[in-house]
Design a protein around this motif. Structure first.
Motif, PDB file in Angstrom:
ATOM      1  N   TYR A  15       0.823  -1.209   0.000  1.00  6.14           N
ATOM      2  CA  TYR A  15       0.000   0.000   0.000  1.00  6.14           C
ATOM      3  C   TYR A  15       0.857   1.260   0.000  1.00  6.14           C
ATOM      4  O   TYR A  15       0.566   2.230  -0.699  1.00  6.14           O
ATOM      5  CB  TYR A  15      -0.932  -0.024   1.214  1.00  6.14           C
ATOM      6  N   GLU A  18       3.349   3.495  -3.016  1.00  6.11           N
ATOM      7  CA  GLU A  18       3.062   4.770  -3.676  1.00  6.11           C
ATOM      8  C   GLU A  18       3.698   5.935  -2.922  1.00  6.11           C
ATOM      9  O   GLU A  18       4.133   6.912  -3.524  1.00  6.11           O
ATOM     10  CB  GLU A  18       1.561   4.977  -3.812  1.00  6.11           C
ATOM     11  N   PHE A  22       6.392   8.578  -4.409  1.00  4.29           N
ATOM     12  CA  PHE A  22       6.147  10.016  -4.260  1.00  4.29           C
ATOM     13  C   PHE A  22       7.342  10.711  -3.619  1.00  4.29           C
ATOM     14  O   PHE A  22       7.825  11.733  -4.116  1.00  4.29           O
ATOM     15  CB  PHE A  22       4.876  10.257  -3.434  1.00  4.29           C
ATOM     16  N   GLU A  26       8.913  12.316  -6.762  1.00  5.71           N
ATOM     17  CA  GLU A  26       8.248  13.615  -6.861  1.00  5.71           C
ATOM     18  C   GLU A  26       8.961  14.655  -5.989  1.00  5.71           C
ATOM     19  O   GLU A  26       9.268  15.741  -6.456  1.00  5.71           O
ATOM     20  CB  GLU A  26       6.781  13.504  -6.448  1.00  5.71           C
ATOM     21  N   GLU A  55       3.377  18.389   1.994  1.00  7.86           N
ATOM     22  CA  GLU A  55       3.099  17.690   0.742  1.00  7.86           C
ATOM     23  C   GLU A  55       2.819  16.202   0.974  1.00  7.86           C
ATOM     24  O   GLU A  55       1.931  15.626   0.338  1.00  7.86           O
ATOM     25  CB  GLU A  55       4.264  17.879  -0.232  1.00  7.86           C
ATOM     26  N   PHE A  59      -0.606  14.279   0.201  1.00 11.02           N
ATOM     27  CA  PHE A  59      -0.573  13.091  -0.655  1.00 11.02           C
ATOM     28  C   PHE A  59      -1.245  11.904   0.034  1.00 11.02           C
ATOM     29  O   PHE A  59      -2.081  11.222  -0.562  1.00 11.02           O
ATOM     30  CB  PHE A  59       0.883  12.736  -1.007  1.00 11.02           C
ATOM     31  N   ARG A  61      -3.412  11.869   2.530  1.00  9.52           N
ATOM     32  CA  ARG A  61      -4.853  12.105   2.716  1.00  9.52           C
ATOM     33  C   ARG A  61      -5.603  11.958   1.390  1.00  9.52           C
ATOM     34  O   ARG A  61      -6.645  11.321   1.334  1.00  9.52           O
ATOM     35  CB  ARG A  61      -5.104  13.490   3.303  1.00  9.52           C
ATOM     36  N   GLY A  62      -5.069  12.576   0.353  1.00 10.57           N
ATOM     37  CA  GLY A  62      -5.764  12.602  -0.931  1.00 10.57           C
ATOM     38  C   GLY A  62      -5.682  11.302  -1.700  1.00 10.57           C
ATOM     39  O   GLY A  62      -6.682  10.803  -2.203  1.00 10.57           O
ATOM     40  N   LYS A  63      -4.501  10.729  -1.780  1.00  7.74           N
ATOM     41  CA  LYS A  63      -4.282   9.553  -2.630  1.00  7.74           C
ATOM     42  C   LYS A  63      -4.541   8.237  -1.895  1.00  7.74           C
ATOM     43  O   LYS A  63      -5.172   7.335  -2.436  1.00  7.74           O
ATOM     44  CB  LYS A  63      -2.842   9.589  -3.164  1.00  7.74           C
ATOM     45  N   LEU A  64      -4.053   8.121  -0.667  1.00 12.74           N
ATOM     46  CA  LEU A  64      -4.147   6.837   0.050  1.00 12.74           C
ATOM     47  C   LEU A  64      -5.201   6.823   1.150  1.00 12.74           C
ATOM     48  O   LEU A  64      -5.425   5.788   1.780  1.00 12.74           O
ATOM     49  CB  LEU A  64      -2.776   6.475   0.633  1.00 12.74           C
ATOM     50  N   LYS A  65      -5.817   7.968   1.403  1.00 11.09           N
ATOM     51  CA  LYS A  65      -6.892   8.071   2.409  1.00 11.09           C
ATOM     52  C   LYS A  65      -6.418   7.676   3.813  1.00 11.09           C
ATOM     53  O   LYS A  65      -7.138   7.055   4.592  1.00 11.09           O
ATOM     54  CB  LYS A  65      -8.111   7.215   2.025  1.00 11.09           C
TER      55      LYS A  65
END
Length: 159
Positions: A15, A18, A22, A26, A55, A59, A61-65
């Motif tokens: 999980y 990612e 990032f 990134e 950042e 990331f 919160r938004g992508k992996l919840k």
């Protein structure tokens, strides 16, 4: 999933892959290490770390919840040492976290009680102690390991 379960570790790694991508590709962090759900990023510039913290939080919160633990996520000078995997890691040495060092004394007493009650065999205690000693060996803990072994020998007889 239960903590410590091998599948928990496996799925955390899958999980959070990612997150690894990032941070490395990134953010371009050069000094990043993660073990299951614990991670450390080293950088000379505090402002960069503060920016990355925001950042990474966005990331996750938004992508992996998921979200960073607010009490366990800190930016500290490296000289203060880093708490990671039950150790306090400094530049030239490692110590066991005090709570991990203290916990072994209570475990030995509980093992003694369980052995006397017939709930545990001496061999099981030896195996558990050997595991703890192997773990503690990763820290600068020679004197502590000798004291723990001496206490075991006093309670259970020589290994």
């Amino acid at each position: 999933m239960a903590l410590g379960n091998l599948t928990s570790q496996f799925f955390a790694n899958v999980y959070l892959n990612e997150l690894d991508y990032f941070v490395k590709h990134e953010l371009k962090a050069k000094r990043y290490i993660r073990y299951v759900d614990d991670f450390v990023i080293l950088h000379r510039d505090r402002k960069t770390l503060v920016k990355w913290h925001k950042e990474i939080d966005a990331f996750l919160r938004g992508k992996l919840k998921i979200e960073l633990h607010p009490e366990k996520t800190t930016i500290i000078p490296l000289g203060n040492g880093i708490t990671l995997l039950g150790f306090r890691v400094f530049r030239h040495y490692r110590l066991l976290k005090k709570s991990n060092a203290r916990r072994i004394w209570g475990r030995l007493e509980r093992f003694k009680e369980k052995c006397h009650a017939g709930e545990m065999r001496r061999e099981d205690v030896v195996r558990s102690l050997e595991g703890w000693l192997a773990y503690a060996e990763f820290a600068n803990s020679y004197k502590l390991r000798k004291k723990v072994t001496a206490r075991f020998n006093m309670l259970f007889g020589t290994i």
